[in-house]
Design a protein around this motif. Structure first.
Motif, PDB file in Angstrom:
ATOM      1  N   ARG A   1       1.617  -5.937   9.128  1.00 24.63           N
ATOM      2  CA  ARG A   1       2.520  -5.139   8.355  1.00 24.63           C
ATOM      3  C   ARG A   1       3.954  -5.645   8.819  1.00 24.63           C
ATOM      4  O   ARG A   1       4.369  -5.716   9.938  1.00 24.63           O
ATOM      5  N   LEU A   2       4.735  -5.556   7.930  1.00 25.36           N
ATOM      6  CA  LEU A   2       6.322  -6.124   8.058  1.00 25.36           C
ATOM      7  C   LEU A   2       7.125  -5.046   7.554  1.00 25.36           C
ATOM      8  O   LEU A   2       8.163  -5.061   8.221  1.00 25.36           O
ATOM      9  N   PHE A   3       6.764  -4.054   7.027  1.00 28.68           N
ATOM     10  CA  PHE A   3       7.401  -2.973   6.602  1.00 28.68           C
ATOM     11  C   PHE A   3       6.772  -1.845   6.245  1.00 28.68           C
ATOM     12  O   PHE A   3       5.786  -1.636   5.780  1.00 28.68           O
ATOM     13  N   ARG A   4       7.498  -0.563   6.643  1.00 34.12           N
ATOM     14  CA  ARG A   4       6.840   0.723   6.653  1.00 34.12           C
ATOM     15  C   ARG A   4       7.990   1.580   6.371  1.00 34.12           C
ATOM     16  O   ARG A   4       8.978   1.952   7.039  1.00 34.12           O
ATOM     17  N   SER A   5       7.644   2.328   5.237  1.00 27.52           N
ATOM     18  CA  SER A   5       8.972   3.413   4.941  1.00 27.52           C
ATOM     19  C   SER A   5       8.260   4.811   4.627  1.00 27.52           C
ATOM     20  O   SER A   5       7.116   4.812   4.093  1.00 27.52           O
ATOM     21  N   LYS A   6       8.581   5.582   5.370  1.00 29.34           N
ATOM     22  CA  LYS A   6       8.114   7.086   5.595  1.00 29.34           C
ATOM     23  C   LYS A   6       9.058   8.116   4.725  1.00 29.34           C
ATOM     24  O   LYS A   6      10.284   8.240   5.189  1.00 29.34           O
ATOM     25  N   ASN A   7       8.614   8.780   3.742  1.00 27.27           N
ATOM     26  CA  ASN A   7       9.727   9.564   2.892  1.00 27.27           C
ATOM     27  C   ASN A   7       9.051  10.864   2.615  1.00 27.27           C
ATOM     28  O   ASN A   7       8.116  10.953   2.219  1.00 27.27           O
ATOM     29  N   ARG A   8       9.760  11.959   3.075  1.00 28.14           N
ATOM     30  CA  ARG A   8       9.319  13.222   2.800  1.00 28.14           C
ATOM     31  C   ARG A   8       9.706  13.761   1.268  1.00 28.14           C
ATOM     32  O   ARG A   8      10.899  13.650   0.917  1.00 28.14           O
ATOM     33  N   VAL A   9       8.807  13.832   0.565  1.00 26.76           N
ATOM     34  CA  VAL A   9       9.107  14.078  -0.858  1.00 26.76           C
ATOM     35  C   VAL A   9       8.372  15.617  -1.314  1.00 26.76           C
ATOM     36  O   VAL A   9       7.436  16.251  -0.685  1.00 26.76           O
TER      37      VAL A   9
ATOM     38  N   ASP B   1       0.899  -1.112   0.107  1.00 25.89           N
ATOM     39  CA  ASP B   1      -0.126   0.015  -0.036  1.00 25.89           C
ATOM     40  C   ASP B   1       1.020   1.221   0.071  1.00 25.89           C
ATOM     41  O   ASP B   1       1.907   1.231   0.821  1.00 25.89           O
ATOM     42  N   ALA B   2       0.411   2.324  -0.629  1.00 26.27           N
ATOM     43  CA  ALA B   2       1.260   3.483  -0.745  1.00 26.27           C
ATOM     44  C   ALA B   2       0.146   4.433  -0.692  1.00 26.27           C
ATOM     45  O   ALA B   2      -1.105   4.549  -1.289  1.00 26.27           O
ATOM     46  N   ARG B   3       0.567   5.945  -0.075  1.00 29.82           N
ATOM     47  CA  ARG B   3      -0.131   7.054  -0.090  1.00 29.82           C
ATOM     48  C   ARG B   3       0.729   8.094   0.068  1.00 29.82           C
ATOM     49  O   ARG B   3       1.655   8.087   0.795  1.00 29.82           O
TER      50      ARG B   3
ATOM     51  N   ALA C   1      -0.216  18.548   6.652  1.00 29.55           N
ATOM     52  CA  ALA C   1      -1.083  19.394   7.829  1.00 29.55           C
ATOM     53  C   ALA C   1      -2.546  18.884   7.638  1.00 29.55           C
ATOM     54  O   ALA C   1      -3.362  19.405   8.649  1.00 29.55           O
ATOM     55  N   ASP C   2      -2.984  18.297   6.603  1.00 26.32           N
ATOM     56  CA  ASP C   2      -4.537  18.190   6.458  1.00 26.32           C
ATOM     57  C   ASP C   2      -4.600  16.862   5.807  1.00 26.32           C
ATOM     58  O   ASP C   2      -4.564  16.175   4.750  1.00 26.32           O
ATOM     59  N   ALA C   3      -5.351  15.705   6.671  1.00 24.00           N
ATOM     60  CA  ALA C   3      -5.327  14.358   6.599  1.00 24.00           C
ATOM     61  C   ALA C   3      -6.482  14.139   5.309  1.00 24.00           C
ATOM     62  O   ALA C   3      -6.518  13.240   4.546  1.00 24.00           O
ATOM     63  N   ARG C   4      -7.387  15.497   5.132  1.00 25.83           N
ATOM     64  CA  ARG C   4      -8.232  15.440   4.193  1.00 25.83           C
ATOM     65  C   ARG C   4      -7.945  15.405   2.729  1.00 25.83           C
ATOM     66  O   ARG C   4      -8.190  14.905   1.761  1.00 25.83           O
ATOM     67  N   GLN C   5      -6.509  15.905   2.778  1.00 27.43           N
ATOM     68  CA  GLN C   5      -5.893  15.667   1.079  1.00 27.43           C
ATOM     69  C   GLN C   5      -5.049  14.533   0.883  1.00 27.43           C
ATOM     70  O   GLN C   5      -4.557  14.481  -0.096  1.00 27.43           O
ATOM     71  N   ASP C   6      -5.136  13.560   1.957  1.00 26.79           N
ATOM     72  CA  ASP C   6      -4.222  12.389   1.550  1.00 26.79           C
ATOM     73  C   ASP C   6      -4.660  11.652   0.249  1.00 26.79           C
ATOM     74  O   ASP C   6      -5.853  11.675   0.060  1.00 26.79           O
TER      75      ASP C   6
ATOM     76  N   LEU D   1       5.373  10.374   1.720  1.00 28.32           N
ATOM     77  CA  LEU D   1       5.312   9.302   1.040  1.00 28.32           C
ATOM     78  C   LEU D   1       5.460   8.217   2.016  1.00 28.32           C
ATOM     79  O   LEU D   1       6.399   7.851   2.483  1.00 28.32           O
ATOM     80  N   ILE D   2       4.037   7.424   2.017  1.00 27.22           N
ATOM     81  CA  ILE D   2       3.946   6.269   3.112  1.00 27.22           C
ATOM     82  C   ILE D   2       3.850   4.835   2.420  1.00 27.22           C
ATOM     83  O   ILE D   2       2.824   4.693   1.595  1.00 27.22           O
ATOM     84  N   VAL D   3       4.868   3.955   2.324  1.00 29.21           N
ATOM     85  CA  VAL D   3       4.597   2.707   1.730  1.00 29.21           C
ATOM     86  C   VAL D   3       4.442   1.645   2.746  1.00 29.21           C
ATOM     87  O   VAL D   3       5.670   1.586   3.606  1.00 29.21           O
ATOM     88  N   ASP D   4       3.739   0.693   2.737  1.00 27.09           N
ATOM     89  CA  ASP D   4       3.574  -0.601   3.716  1.00 27.09           C
ATOM     90  C   ASP D   4       3.607  -1.731   2.930  1.00 27.09           C
ATOM     91  O   ASP D   4       2.829  -1.774   1.952  1.00 27.09           O
ATOM     92  N   LEU D   5       4.334  -2.577   3.560  1.00 26.87           N
ATOM     93  CA  LEU D   5       4.242  -4.134   2.880  1.00 26.87           C
ATOM     94  C   LEU D   5       3.759  -4.861   3.971  1.00 26.87           C
ATOM     95  O   LEU D   5       4.403  -4.966   5.185  1.00 26.87           O
TER      96      LEU D   5
END
Length: 168
Positions: free
Chosen positions: A157-165, A109-111, A116-121, A147-151
């Motif tokens: 959930r075994l892996f989560r990556s959080k990256n500021r883009v 999963d990626a999002r 600042a505003d979860a409504r814009q996810d 950018l949040i990626v979950d495996l």
């Protein structure tokens, strides 16, 4: 002769009903401003980040354990975001294990999470390209995003990556 001693009115004289009208007008303006401000506050409030801080606190130990297990796996994801000609963004994810081999067969999963505003996810619908590669498109406006990626496998959930883009 009861009215013989009536005071003469002078123009601009402040009378009792004038004071009452000014007082009513003052509080009417205050009430009106409060209603407008309350309406804007409710309309622009994006909601709480955490529904229950108590439950989030209880889940914190689980998150710490998951992070420790994730660190022990030493998996990594390579992310690339390309601008599309139609205004969309194409996200390419490559998941690899500690030895550099593709991590495949997982629910990914990626999002794009707005800081600042979860409504814009924006959630990205991904397609498994095989060999630990996943690709998806999403309409994401320019700005700073997380950018949040979950495996996951079997719902865990075994892996989560959080990256500021920064998207332009």
């Amino acid at each position: 002769m009861a009215h013989a001693h009536a005071a003469r009115r002078t123009p601009g004289e402040l009378r009792g009903w004038h004071v009452f009208a000014m007082l009513v007008a003052f509080f009417a303006v205050i009430a009106g401003v409060n209603l407008v401000m309350a309406r804007y506050a409710i309309a622009t409030f994006g909601g709480l980040e955490t529904e229950s801080s108590y439950k989030a606190g209880l889940a914190f130990k689980g998150e710490m354990d998951a992070a420790a297990h994730q660190g022990a796996r030493r998996w990594a994801v390579d992310l690339s975001v390309r601008d599309g000609t139609d205004g969309t963004r194409t996200l390419l994810i490559e998941a690899k294990d500690a030895s550099g081999k593709p991590v495949a067969g997982f629910d990914v999963d990626a999002r794009f999470a707005h800081p600042a505003d979860a409504r814009q996810d924006v959630t990205v619908d991904l397609v498994d390209l095989g060999g630990g590669r996943y690709q998806g498109k999403a309409a994401v406006h320019p700005g700073q995003w997380e950018l949040i990626v979950d495996l996951a496998q079997g719902g865990d959930r075994l892996f989560r990556s959080k990256n500021r883009v920064q998207l332009r």
